[in-house]
Enzyme design. Structure first.
Site, PDB file in Angstrom:
ATOM      1  N   CYS A 221      12.432  -7.146  12.845  1.00  0.00           N
ATOM      2  CA  CYS A 221      13.036  -8.066  11.884  1.00  0.00           C
ATOM      3  C   CYS A 221      12.033  -8.257  10.739  1.00  0.00           C
ATOM      4  O   CYS A 221      11.024  -8.941  10.895  1.00  0.00           O
ATOM      5  CB  CYS A 221      13.343  -9.379  12.596  1.00  0.00           C
ATOM      6  SG  CYS A 221      14.306 -10.528  11.644  1.00  0.00           S
TER       7      CYS A 221
ATOM      8  N   CYS B 295       0.796  -1.237   0.000  1.00  0.00           N
ATOM      9  CA  CYS B 295       0.000   0.000   0.000  1.00  0.00           C
ATOM     10  C   CYS B 295       0.826   1.283   0.000  1.00  0.00           C
ATOM     11  O   CYS B 295       0.264   2.371  -0.032  1.00  0.00           O
ATOM     12  CB  CYS B 295      -0.942   0.010   1.194  1.00  0.00           C
ATOM     13  SG  CYS B 295      -0.081   0.181   2.784  1.00  0.00           S
TER      14      CYS B 295
END
Length: 163
Positions: free
Chosen positions: A151, A82
């Protein structure tokens, strides 16, 4: 690839608050916007197979295989789904894990944590606030000043080099 979390939520319509940023990392404004919601078919048409599996089905890329784990250029990391601003190179560090790691998101509003118990342990998955894309996980073994390690999967990100 190994499964790492429950699939991204189906995405209920509504509004979310995010902080908008220019491609050079300048904070523009906090804004309430319509949540990005697409069908599985629409996501499949927009994303590569790998990006779809990671962002929409919570898969994980293998360590040291993603294109951004060893990226050292200055810039902004946006959501591949997006375009929401997620992280900046200013908070990226070498975690030694083989995944791009950051000690903080560009704005707390732009990501959200979701409890993940898929591997028989409790972890915090990180999703994009705007479209619910699965990005990776956050751990409490990162550097100062936050002590966090976001991460991320490279396939969930789009890097915009600072000019």
């Amino acid at each position: 690839m190994t499964a790492s979390a429950a699939p991204a939520s189906k995405g209920l319509p509504g509004e979310v608050t995010i902080v908008e940023f220019s491609d050079d990392g300048k904070r523009l404004k906090k804004n309430k916007v319509a949540k990005v919601v697409k069908t599985e078919e629409e996501w499949k048409a927009r994303l590569t197979g790998n990006a779809f599996d990671i962002t929409r089905r919570a898969d994980t890329e293998l360590a040291f295989t993603g294109k951004y784990w060893n990226e050292h250029e200055k810039g902004l990391y946006r959501c591949i789904c997006c375009d929401n601003a997620l992280f900046t190179s200013d908070t990226k560090f070498d975690s030694g894990t083989g995944w791009p790691s950051f000690w903080a998101p560009i704005a707390e509003e732009n990501v959200r944590s979701v409890r993940d118990t898929s591997l028989g342990e409790i972890r915090d998955a990180v999703n994009c606030t705007l479209c619910d894309a699965h990005l990776g996980h956050v751990f409490d073994d990162g550097p100062r000043p936050t002590g966090l390690r976001y991460c991320m999967n490279s396939a969930s990100l789009r890097f915009v080099k600072r000019t």
